[in-house]
Motif scaffolding. Sequence first.
Motif, mmCIF file in Angstrom:
data_model
loop_
_atom_site.group_PDB
_atom_site.id
_atom_site.type_symbol
_atom_site.label_atom_id
_atom_site.label_comp_id
_atom_site.label_asym_id
_atom_site.label_seq_id
_atom_site.Cartn_x
_atom_site.Cartn_y
_atom_site.Cartn_z
ATOM 1 N N LEU A 22 38.045 39.739 34.426
ATOM 2 C CA LEU A 22 37.565 40.943 35.004
ATOM 3 C C LEU A 22 35.836 40.648 35.112
ATOM 4 C CD1 LEU A 22 39.526 43.810 33.396
ATOM 5 C CD2 LEU A 22 39.903 43.072 35.811
ATOM 6 N N ASP A 23 35.339 40.417 34.189
ATOM 7 C CA ASP A 23 33.988 39.992 34.305
ATOM 8 C C ASP A 23 33.662 39.162 35.191
ATOM 9 O OD1 ASP A 23 33.085 41.952 32.397
ATOM 10 O OD2 ASP A 23 33.611 40.530 30.543
ATOM 11 N N TYR A 296 46.611 30.464 36.397
ATOM 12 C CA TYR A 296 46.331 31.188 35.340
ATOM 13 C C TYR A 296 46.730 32.683 35.581
ATOM 14 C CZ TYR A 296 43.528 27.104 34.654
ATOM 15 O OH TYR A 296 42.903 25.747 34.468
ATOM 16 N N GLY A 297 47.681 33.126 34.708
ATOM 17 C CA GLY A 297 48.168 34.434 34.836
ATOM 18 C C GLY A 297 47.157 35.580 34.716
ATOM 19 N N MET A 298 46.453 35.407 33.789
ATOM 20 C CA MET A 298 45.308 36.655 33.716
ATOM 21 C C MET A 298 44.281 36.751 34.965
ATOM 22 S SD MET A 298 45.725 38.555 31.128
ATOM 23 C CE MET A 298 46.406 38.444 29.493
ATOM 24 N N LYS A 303 42.897 39.686 39.744
ATOM 25 C CA LYS A 303 42.840 39.800 41.175
ATOM 26 C C LYS A 303 43.795 40.791 41.687
ATOM 27 C CE LYS A 303 41.613 34.619 42.191
ATOM 28 N NZ LYS A 303 42.574 33.370 42.836
ATOM 29 N N PHE A 304 44.920 40.950 41.260
ATOM 30 C CA PHE A 304 45.840 41.955 41.526
ATOM 31 C C PHE A 304 45.083 43.303 41.372
ATOM 32 C CE2 PHE A 304 48.911 45.242 39.819
ATOM 33 C CZ PHE A 304 49.635 45.300 40.908
ATOM 34 N N GLU A 306 41.995 43.936 40.969
ATOM 35 C CA GLU A 306 40.940 43.965 42.004
ATOM 36 C C GLU A 306 41.144 44.632 43.367
ATOM 37 O OE1 GLU A 306 37.293 41.175 43.580
ATOM 38 O OE2 GLU A 306 39.228 40.430 43.235
ATOM 39 N N ALA A 307 42.453 44.232 43.631
ATOM 40 C CA ALA A 307 42.887 44.415 45.085
ATOM 41 C C ALA A 307 43.306 45.725 45.286
ATOM 42 C CB ALA A 307 44.174 43.447 45.429
ATOM 43 N N GLU A 308 43.879 46.380 43.999
ATOM 44 C CA GLU A 308 44.445 47.801 43.761
ATOM 45 C C GLU A 308 43.255 48.798 43.674
ATOM 46 O OE1 GLU A 308 47.402 48.888 44.219
ATOM 47 O OE2 GLU A 308 48.535 46.918 44.738
ATOM 48 N N LEU A 309 42.244 48.174 42.925
ATOM 49 C CA LEU A 309 41.068 48.998 42.926
ATOM 50 C C LEU A 309 40.361 49.176 44.276
ATOM 51 C CD1 LEU A 309 38.999 50.691 41.148
ATOM 52 C CD2 LEU A 309 37.915 48.454 41.017
#
Length: 317
Positions: A22-23, A296-298, A303-304, A306-309
């Motif tokens: 996330l960072d 990379y799962g995390m 990214k998922f 991020e898209a939802e936000l």
Amino acid sequence: MTEKIYVIHENEEWTTHLFKRLDELGLPYENWFINEGLVDLTEAPPEGVFYSRMSASSHTRGHRYAPELTESLLAWLEHHGRKVFNGSRALRLEVSKVNQYMALNAAGIQTPKTIAANGKEQIVKAAEKLGESSFIIKHNRAGKGLGVQLFHSMEALHEYLNGGSFEPSIDGITLVQQYIQAPEPFITRCEFVGGKFVYAVQVDTSEGFELCPADACRIDDLFCPVGEESEEKPKFQVVEGFDDPILANYEEFLRQNGIAVAGIEFIRNAEGDIFTYDVNTNTNYNADAEAAHGTYGMLELAKFLEAELKGLKVTNY
């Protein structure tokens, strides 16, 4: 007020990789560590995207009532219409394998024959009723392979139950389950983000049943098969080009139960039939296996979120 991503959890070691991703993406987020705390039902929650990583094994880290507090928190968020991923339905399945199996069966997915029992005498009766020459017992509220024991006779079960080493599930429910004999000692774990398949990993089970892929297991759990790996055959290997009709069934199961992020584990018997035995809704990923494969799962999870936000911001403004 700026919307954020809120990560609900009770284990910092299992979230550090997500926070790093996330960072990297420069996303606003808040760490909601849930153990002791309060949920003020008279107030409205903040705006944002909420992702729960509550674990069924929280009690092994001294967080006995973290799932119950999280259930209250999720009910509050859902009542106010917040965007919640792995919400109350996912939590219900996380903390009860009985609920998992019933939901899997409802989606047409085969699970091993299982009987739930409370009390040593009932465990014996369940094993007798199951009628299998080899069987497993495990905790209903589990994670990390808690309570998993393999028996090849009723005598061995009696010895274990009366020998002082038996530990009941934290919810009192022990599962007595058909043992699926695989032709080779491995299981397959399918990872999903946003309800969609990301990759499958093959896990060597020759050293035991505790299959937590988290890096922290290398230090904290000597029985978790992530530690010293031979160069010839790592414990965790991403399966190249994995494709099976079961994936469509899994994605439909996740859709039916409102689960966005999960690792689903299955085993094949000698005839090639698939038996699904675990759904982990706070899935972890093995760093070595991912590095070898370049997936990379995390990162996919970040990214998922991020898209939802971003989708939330578009809706709100």
